[in-house]
Design a protein around this motif. Structure first.
Motif, mmCIF file in Angstrom:
data_model
loop_
_atom_site.group_PDB
_atom_site.id
_atom_site.type_symbol
_atom_site.label_atom_id
_atom_site.label_comp_id
_atom_site.label_asym_id
_atom_site.label_seq_id
_atom_site.Cartn_x
_atom_site.Cartn_y
_atom_site.Cartn_z
ATOM 1 N N ALA A 240 -1.937 60.506 28.891
ATOM 2 C CA ALA A 240 -0.515 60.378 28.319
ATOM 3 C C ALA A 240 0.483 59.884 29.345
ATOM 4 C CB ALA A 240 -0.103 61.529 27.815
ATOM 5 N N MET A 241 0.347 60.812 30.467
ATOM 6 C CA MET A 241 1.601 60.227 31.647
ATOM 7 C C MET A 241 1.114 58.925 32.196
ATOM 8 S SD MET A 241 1.886 59.588 35.054
ATOM 9 C CE MET A 241 0.050 60.203 35.496
ATOM 10 N N ARG A 242 0.214 58.452 32.475
ATOM 11 C CA ARG A 242 -0.211 57.235 33.084
ATOM 12 C C ARG A 242 0.090 56.240 32.166
ATOM 13 N NH1 ARG A 242 -0.061 55.832 37.948
ATOM 14 N NH2 ARG A 242 1.160 54.306 36.831
ATOM 15 N N THR A 243 -0.181 56.319 30.847
ATOM 16 C CA THR A 243 0.110 55.297 29.690
ATOM 17 C C THR A 243 1.717 55.116 29.778
ATOM 18 O OG1 THR A 243 -2.017 55.801 28.685
ATOM 19 C CG2 THR A 243 -0.348 54.599 27.547
ATOM 20 N N ALA A 244 2.372 56.067 29.546
ATOM 21 C CA ALA A 244 3.724 56.096 29.450
ATOM 22 C C ALA A 244 4.399 55.448 30.521
ATOM 23 C CB ALA A 244 4.405 57.305 29.219
ATOM 24 N N ARG A 245 3.882 55.682 31.698
ATOM 25 C CA ARG A 245 4.685 55.248 33.001
ATOM 26 C C ARG A 245 4.193 53.909 33.275
ATOM 27 N NH1 ARG A 245 6.602 56.201 37.958
ATOM 28 N NH2 ARG A 245 5.641 55.213 39.781
ATOM 29 N N ASP A 246 3.134 53.331 32.849
ATOM 30 C CA ASP A 246 2.420 52.131 33.080
ATOM 31 C C ASP A 246 3.529 50.912 32.105
ATOM 32 O OD1 ASP A 246 0.546 52.702 34.890
ATOM 33 O OD2 ASP A 246 -0.892 52.635 33.618
ATOM 34 N N ALA A 247 3.787 51.681 31.047
ATOM 35 C CA ALA A 247 4.562 50.815 30.173
ATOM 36 C C ALA A 247 5.764 50.390 30.641
ATOM 37 C CB ALA A 247 4.918 51.625 29.088
ATOM 38 N N THR A 248 6.401 51.130 31.861
ATOM 39 C CA THR A 248 7.837 50.973 32.106
ATOM 40 C C THR A 248 7.415 50.033 33.424
ATOM 41 O OG1 THR A 248 7.749 52.573 33.863
ATOM 42 C CG2 THR A 248 8.355 53.292 31.670
ATOM 43 N N LEU A 249 6.333 49.777 33.979
ATOM 44 C CA LEU A 249 6.233 49.157 35.405
ATOM 45 C C LEU A 249 6.278 47.614 35.049
ATOM 46 C CD1 LEU A 249 3.474 51.203 36.883
ATOM 47 C CD2 LEU A 249 5.808 51.401 37.309
ATOM 48 N N GLN A 250 7.042 46.719 36.057
ATOM 49 C CA GLN A 250 6.846 45.312 36.233
ATOM 50 C C GLN A 250 5.588 44.907 36.583
ATOM 51 O OE1 GLN A 250 10.422 43.742 37.681
ATOM 52 N NE2 GLN A 250 11.344 43.938 35.842
ATOM 53 N N MET A 251 5.339 43.807 36.367
ATOM 54 C CA MET A 251 4.173 43.107 37.224
ATOM 55 C C MET A 251 4.563 43.041 38.746
ATOM 56 S SD MET A 251 1.251 42.359 35.561
ATOM 57 C CE MET A 251 1.216 43.302 34.020
ATOM 58 N N PRO A 252 3.639 43.412 39.337
ATOM 59 C CA PRO A 252 3.664 43.189 41.154
ATOM 60 C C PRO A 252 4.373 41.687 41.438
ATOM 61 C CG PRO A 252 1.583 44.439 40.453
ATOM 62 C CD PRO A 252 2.188 43.673 39.149
ATOM 63 N N ASN A 253 4.998 41.759 42.227
ATOM 64 C CA ASN A 253 5.490 40.493 42.772
ATOM 65 C C ASN A 253 4.677 39.442 43.233
ATOM 66 O OD1 ASN A 253 8.113 41.383 42.900
ATOM 67 N ND2 ASN A 253 8.236 41.957 45.316
ATOM 68 N N LEU A 254 3.566 39.625 43.790
ATOM 69 C CA LEU A 254 2.496 38.480 43.941
ATOM 70 C C LEU A 254 1.128 38.833 43.118
ATOM 71 C CD1 LEU A 254 2.773 39.046 47.930
ATOM 72 C CD2 LEU A 254 3.607 37.590 46.368
ATOM 73 N N ILE A 255 1.183 39.192 41.891
ATOM 74 C CA ILE A 255 -0.112 39.464 41.232
ATOM 75 C C ILE A 255 -0.526 37.978 41.143
ATOM 76 C CG2 ILE A 255 1.134 39.523 38.809
ATOM 77 C CD1 ILE A 255 -1.090 41.397 37.926
ATOM 78 N N LEU A 256 0.181 37.096 40.467
ATOM 79 C CA LEU A 256 -0.231 35.559 40.171
ATOM 80 C C LEU A 256 -1.160 35.154 41.374
ATOM 81 C CD1 LEU A 256 2.489 34.475 37.508
ATOM 82 C CD2 LEU A 256 0.158 35.255 37.125
ATOM 83 N N PRO A 257 -0.248 34.922 42.605
ATOM 84 C CA PRO A 257 -1.055 34.263 43.527
ATOM 85 C C PRO A 257 -2.148 35.209 44.072
ATOM 86 C CG PRO A 257 1.278 35.081 44.343
ATOM 87 C CD PRO A 257 1.115 35.281 42.841
#
Ligand SMILES: [Fe+2]
Length: 286
Positions: A240-257
């Motif tokens: 429950a904690m992890r799912t709620a928190r993940d919903a607030t996180l932006q994608m990491p700066n370098l995820i695409l490269p």
């Protein structure tokens, strides 16, 4: 015998690369090396990796393994660069093939891109061991953040990848394609079952409140005071904690490269007809 551990902290991506060895002149393994990437210019640099190269040469170490805990989403791997400079073989968890399958679709990669992990020298199953000199590394499957996450145990040291962070930071996110918070909970319990004095080495630190970066903890310390998961936290509470928190996180700066390079073991995509390699940006996908 306890291994010597040399950390290299990269302040640009909050990543810690490790060189693990017995003594000067011995065999070594490098874990999670960083290739610097400037997203403004699309240029890669090797300043971080060259610090590892200098250390290995100063200590007269012989690189046998370059180990990836997973296909990182926050930095490009320098594995291929270091193999060229120093030798050694690149290894990752065998479930990298699942990650390759997911992201081949996301990036609509060239048909020749293989989904069998053959870009790496060695795919590791849970429990598998690799010898280097007088030391041995054991791969421990710790999926959840990604399906292919491995922790690496060398003597009393475990390199935990993206599972646990320092106790005041918590745990890794589980919302990337293929991630699963329930699975990560089980993986953390697996780490918690190790001897209490086991030294745990983080892959990242995101120091809160202005503290200095840190990367070493113990099983006992994590079980006592990890802010996301400690003794007594149930699976249901954690998820429950992890799912709620993940919903607030932006994608990491370098995820695409990062992902496009890291599922190739640090090789760049094939050059196009003009001799230049390109990375792709999938629109409205992640
Ligand atoms: Fe990660």
């Amino acid at each position: 015998m306890n291994a010597a551990v040399q950390p290299f902290f990269d302040p640009a991506t909050w990543t810690i690369t490790y060189v693990v060895y017995d003594q000067p002149g011995s065999a070594c393994a490098i874990i999670d090396p960083v290739l610097d990437y400037d997203s403004n210019s699309g240029r890669t640099h090797t300043d971080s990796a060259d610090k590892v190269v200098a250390f290995v040469r100063e200590q007269r170490l012989r690189v046998e393994w370059i180990l990836e805990t997973h296909a990182h989403a926050d930095h490009l791997t320098a594995a291929t660069y270091l193999r060229r400079e120093l030798g050694g073989k690149i290894a990752i968890g065998s479930n990298i093939t699942q990650v390759q399958g997911i992201f081949k679709k996301v990036f609509n990669l060239e048909p020749e891109f293989r989904l069998d992990g053959s870009q790496f020298d060695r795919l590791l199953a849970d429990g598998e061991t690799l010898a280097f000199g007088s030391l041995e590394v054991q791969a421990l499957a710790v999926p959840g953040h990604t399906p292919s996450c491995m922790a690496y145990r060398v003597g009393d040291a475990v390199f935990v990848g993206d599972t646990l962070f320092m106790p005041d930071v918590g745990t890794a996110r589980c919302d990337f394609p293929g991630g699963n918070a329930t699975t990560l909970y089980g993986s953390v319990l697996r780490l918690f079952a190790l001897a209490p004095a086991t030294r745990l080495f983080m892959c990242h630190d995101y120091p809160p409140g202005g503290r200095e970066p840190q990367w070493e903890s113990t099983v006992a310390d994590q079980r006592a005071r990890n802010v996301h998961i400690h003794d007594g936290v149930t699976e249901q509470q954690f998820v429950a904690m992890r799912t709620a928190r993940d919903a607030t996180l932006q994608m990491p700066n370098l995820i695409l490269p990062s992902i496009q390079v890291n599922i190739r073991a640090g090789q760049m995509p094939p050059v196009e007809a003009n001799g230049t390699a390109y990375l792709k940006i999938p629109l409205n996908t992640l």
